[in-house]
Design a protein around this motif. Structure first.
Motif, mmCIF file in Angstrom:
data_model
loop_
_atom_site.group_PDB
_atom_site.id
_atom_site.type_symbol
_atom_site.label_atom_id
_atom_site.label_comp_id
_atom_site.label_asym_id
_atom_site.label_seq_id
_atom_site.Cartn_x
_atom_site.Cartn_y
_atom_site.Cartn_z
ATOM 1 N N ARG A 38 33.009 55.823 74.207
ATOM 2 C CA ARG A 38 34.022 54.809 74.536
ATOM 3 C C ARG A 38 33.598 54.022 75.773
ATOM 4 O O ARG A 38 33.696 52.785 75.799
ATOM 5 N N VAL A 39 33.120 54.736 76.792
ATOM 6 C CA VAL A 39 32.707 54.080 78.036
ATOM 7 C C VAL A 39 31.515 53.159 77.797
ATOM 8 O O VAL A 39 31.485 52.015 78.274
ATOM 9 N N VAL A 40 30.521 53.655 77.054
ATOM 10 C CA VAL A 40 29.269 52.909 76.884
ATOM 11 C C VAL A 40 29.395 51.795 75.856
ATOM 12 O O VAL A 40 28.957 50.663 76.095
ATOM 13 N N PHE A 41 29.997 52.103 74.699
ATOM 14 C CA PHE A 41 29.991 51.141 73.600
ATOM 15 C C PHE A 41 31.332 50.448 73.379
ATOM 16 O O PHE A 41 31.386 49.437 72.682
ATOM 17 N N GLY A 42 32.390 50.998 73.976
ATOM 18 C CA GLY A 42 33.695 50.357 73.860
ATOM 19 C C GLY A 42 33.993 49.459 75.039
ATOM 20 O O GLY A 42 34.195 48.243 74.905
ATOM 21 N N VAL A 43 33.984 50.053 76.223
ATOM 22 C CA VAL A 43 34.280 49.314 77.454
ATOM 23 C C VAL A 43 33.038 48.600 77.984
ATOM 24 O O VAL A 43 33.142 47.631 78.731
ATOM 25 N N HIS A 44 31.855 49.095 77.607
ATOM 26 C CA HIS A 44 30.567 48.555 78.086
ATOM 27 C C HIS A 44 30.466 48.637 79.619
ATOM 28 O O HIS A 44 30.022 47.701 80.281
ATOM 29 N N SER A 45 30.890 49.775 80.139
ATOM 30 C CA SER A 45 30.853 49.973 81.585
ATOM 31 C C SER A 45 29.537 50.626 82.010
ATOM 32 O O SER A 45 29.079 51.589 81.402
ATOM 33 N N LEU A 46 28.932 50.073 83.062
ATOM 34 C CA LEU A 46 27.712 50.630 83.633
ATOM 35 C C LEU A 46 27.939 51.172 85.040
ATOM 36 O O LEU A 46 26.976 51.454 85.757
ATOM 37 N N THR A 47 29.195 51.321 85.426
ATOM 38 C CA THR A 47 29.511 51.751 86.793
ATOM 39 C C THR A 47 28.883 53.094 87.126
ATOM 40 O O THR A 47 28.185 53.247 88.138
ATOM 41 N N PHE A 48 29.107 54.072 86.283
ATOM 42 C CA PHE A 48 28.568 55.408 86.533
ATOM 43 C C PHE A 48 27.045 55.412 86.445
ATOM 44 O O PHE A 48 26.357 56.032 87.258
ATOM 45 N N ASP A 49 26.508 54.716 85.444
ATOM 46 C CA ASP A 49 25.056 54.668 85.268
ATOM 47 C C ASP A 49 24.369 54.000 86.454
ATOM 48 O O ASP A 49 23.334 54.477 86.927
ATOM 49 N N ASN A 50 24.932 52.900 86.944
ATOM 50 C CA ASN A 50 24.343 52.218 88.098
ATOM 51 C C ASN A 50 24.426 53.076 89.356
ATOM 52 O O ASN A 50 23.502 53.084 90.179
ATOM 53 N N TRP A 51 25.519 53.810 89.487
ATOM 54 C CA TRP A 51 25.649 54.718 90.639
ATOM 55 C C TRP A 51 24.568 55.802 90.580
ATOM 56 O O TRP A 51 23.929 56.111 91.587
ATOM 57 N N ALA A 52 24.352 56.369 89.388
ATOM 58 C CA ALA A 52 23.343 57.415 89.236
ATOM 59 C C ALA A 52 21.942 56.873 89.510
ATOM 60 O O ALA A 52 21.118 57.549 90.144
ATOM 61 N N ILE A 53 21.650 55.661 89.063
ATOM 62 C CA ILE A 53 20.352 55.047 89.340
ATOM 63 C C ILE A 53 20.163 54.848 90.839
ATOM 64 O O ILE A 53 19.081 55.094 91.387
ATOM 65 N N GLN A 187 14.505 57.623 85.310
ATOM 66 C CA GLN A 187 15.150 56.418 84.788
ATOM 67 C C GLN A 187 14.692 56.060 83.375
ATOM 68 O O GLN A 187 14.675 54.893 82.996
ATOM 69 N N VAL A 188 14.329 57.065 82.614
ATOM 70 C CA VAL A 188 14.032 56.845 81.196
ATOM 71 C C VAL A 188 15.304 56.978 80.360
ATOM 72 O O VAL A 188 15.290 56.693 79.156
ATOM 73 N N HIS A 189 16.376 57.438 81.002
ATOM 74 C CA HIS A 189 17.693 57.510 80.372
ATOM 75 C C HIS A 189 18.764 57.170 81.394
ATOM 76 O O HIS A 189 18.590 57.410 82.599
ATOM 77 N N TYR A 190 19.862 56.620 80.907
ATOM 78 C CA TYR A 190 21.054 56.464 81.735
ATOM 79 C C TYR A 190 21.730 57.830 81.894
ATOM 80 O O TYR A 190 21.542 58.724 81.077
ATOM 81 N N ALA A 191 22.531 57.943 82.929
ATOM 82 C CA ALA A 191 23.252 59.206 83.159
ATOM 83 C C ALA A 191 24.188 59.524 82.003
ATOM 84 O O ALA A 191 24.354 60.692 81.622
ATOM 85 N N THR A 192 24.798 58.498 81.411
ATOM 86 C CA THR A 192 25.691 58.731 80.281
ATOM 87 C C THR A 192 24.917 59.239 79.062
ATOM 88 O O THR A 192 25.447 60.013 78.261
ATOM 89 N N ASP A 193 23.647 58.823 78.915
ATOM 90 C CA ASP A 193 22.805 59.356 77.829
ATOM 91 C C ASP A 193 22.612 60.855 77.987
ATOM 92 O O ASP A 193 22.654 61.616 77.014
ATOM 93 N N VAL A 194 22.357 61.270 79.226
ATOM 94 C CA VAL A 194 22.077 62.679 79.498
ATOM 95 C C VAL A 194 23.333 63.528 79.303
ATOM 96 O O VAL A 194 23.276 64.601 78.679
ATOM 97 N N LEU A 195 24.465 63.060 79.810
ATOM 98 C CA LEU A 195 25.709 63.808 79.617
ATOM 99 C C LEU A 195 26.057 63.919 78.138
ATOM 100 O O LEU A 195 26.486 64.981 77.670
ATOM 101 N N ALA A 196 25.849 62.840 77.401
ATOM 102 C CA ALA A 196 26.101 62.875 75.960
ATOM 103 C C ALA A 196 25.136 63.835 75.272
ATOM 104 O O ALA A 196 25.504 64.517 74.311
ATOM 105 N N GLY A 197 23.904 63.899 75.759
ATOM 106 C CA GLY A 197 22.933 64.840 75.208
ATOM 107 C C GLY A 197 23.354 66.284 75.419
ATOM 108 O O GLY A 197 23.249 67.116 74.505
#
Length: 224
Positions: A38-53, A187-197
């Motif tokens: 929902r966050v990644v593909f619904g809301v299209h939010s990068l807030t958490f991912d940018n913070w992790a980067i 940085q080969v994955h976003y933080a949301t990719d890893v949590l989803a994994g």
């Protein structure tokens, strides 16, 4: 009627504290995975991912040698390592007489690999443009996080279930989490990719374990 009663009693015999805990983990993992979609593909939010980067960049600037450590750790869920582990670990288990456990480990890795590719194809998210090393393929969910959790989570479960070694089980789970964190650091994955994994890996493990346990229990009841 008697056969139905026997089956119901067999089903209720699973309702132990262990099953309740595993069920709670399953539901939590499922909720987390769908929340992240929902966050990644619904809301299209990068807030958490940018913070992790940003955190990864700060950590790399503060301690440059950590990049070499991350490259070393991340290897233990790479394709060459996982293929070797999926063959050698079950083969060793069969050699030691643990045929069921060997099958479980093999299916954990093979099934998670296939499931991961199906999910990646479905969600079709590109990798971060800031990756420190070239990586082919898609990004969501992280294969290292998902398949690593399936492999090391399965081994942790077997150690705890059969040998009662909670410390070793905790170390294996921590190792799987650390591997996932290296994907964010590199940085080969976003933080949301890893949590989803992580969430998808746990979902697959629980589904596999439940299916195998029901199959083996049914097979045992059918034996003369």
């Amino acid at each position: 009627m008697k056969n139905l009663t026997t089956r119901l009693l067999a089903l209720f015999s699973f309702l132990t504290l262990e099953v309740l805990v595993v069920g709670s983990v399953f539901l939590a993992s499922l909720a987390l995975f769908f929340y992240l979609t929902r966050v990644v593909f619904g809301v299209h939010s990068l807030t958490f991912d940018n913070w992790a980067i940003g955190q990864a960049n700060a950590l790399r600037a503060a301690w440059p040698p950590l990049t070499g450590v991350a490259l070393f750790v991340t290897f233990f869920a790479s394709l060459p390592f996982l293929v070797s582990a999926a063959v050698l670990v079950p083969a060793a288990m069969r050699w030691w007489g643990h045929k069921r456990e060997a099958l479980e480990v093999f299916m954990a890795v093979a099934g998670a690999s296939l499931f991961n590719q199906l999910l990646k194809t479905h969600f079709h998210r590109a990798r971060p443009a800031t990756a420190l090393l070239p990586q082919p393929g898609l990004s969501f969910p992280s294969g290292h996080a998902m398949i690593g959790m399936a492999l090391y989570g399965c081994l942790a479960w077997l150690l705890w279930r059969h040998g009662r070694h909670p410390a070793w089980a905790a170390l294996l789970l921590s190792w799987a989490v650390l591997i996932g964190l290296t994907r964010i650091y590199l940085q080969v994955h976003y933080a949301t990719d890893v949590l989803a994994g992580f969430a998808a890996g746990l979902l697959w493990l629980i589904l596999l374990r439940t299916a195998l346990r029901l199959y083996w229990r049914e097979k045992q009841q059918l034996l003369p």
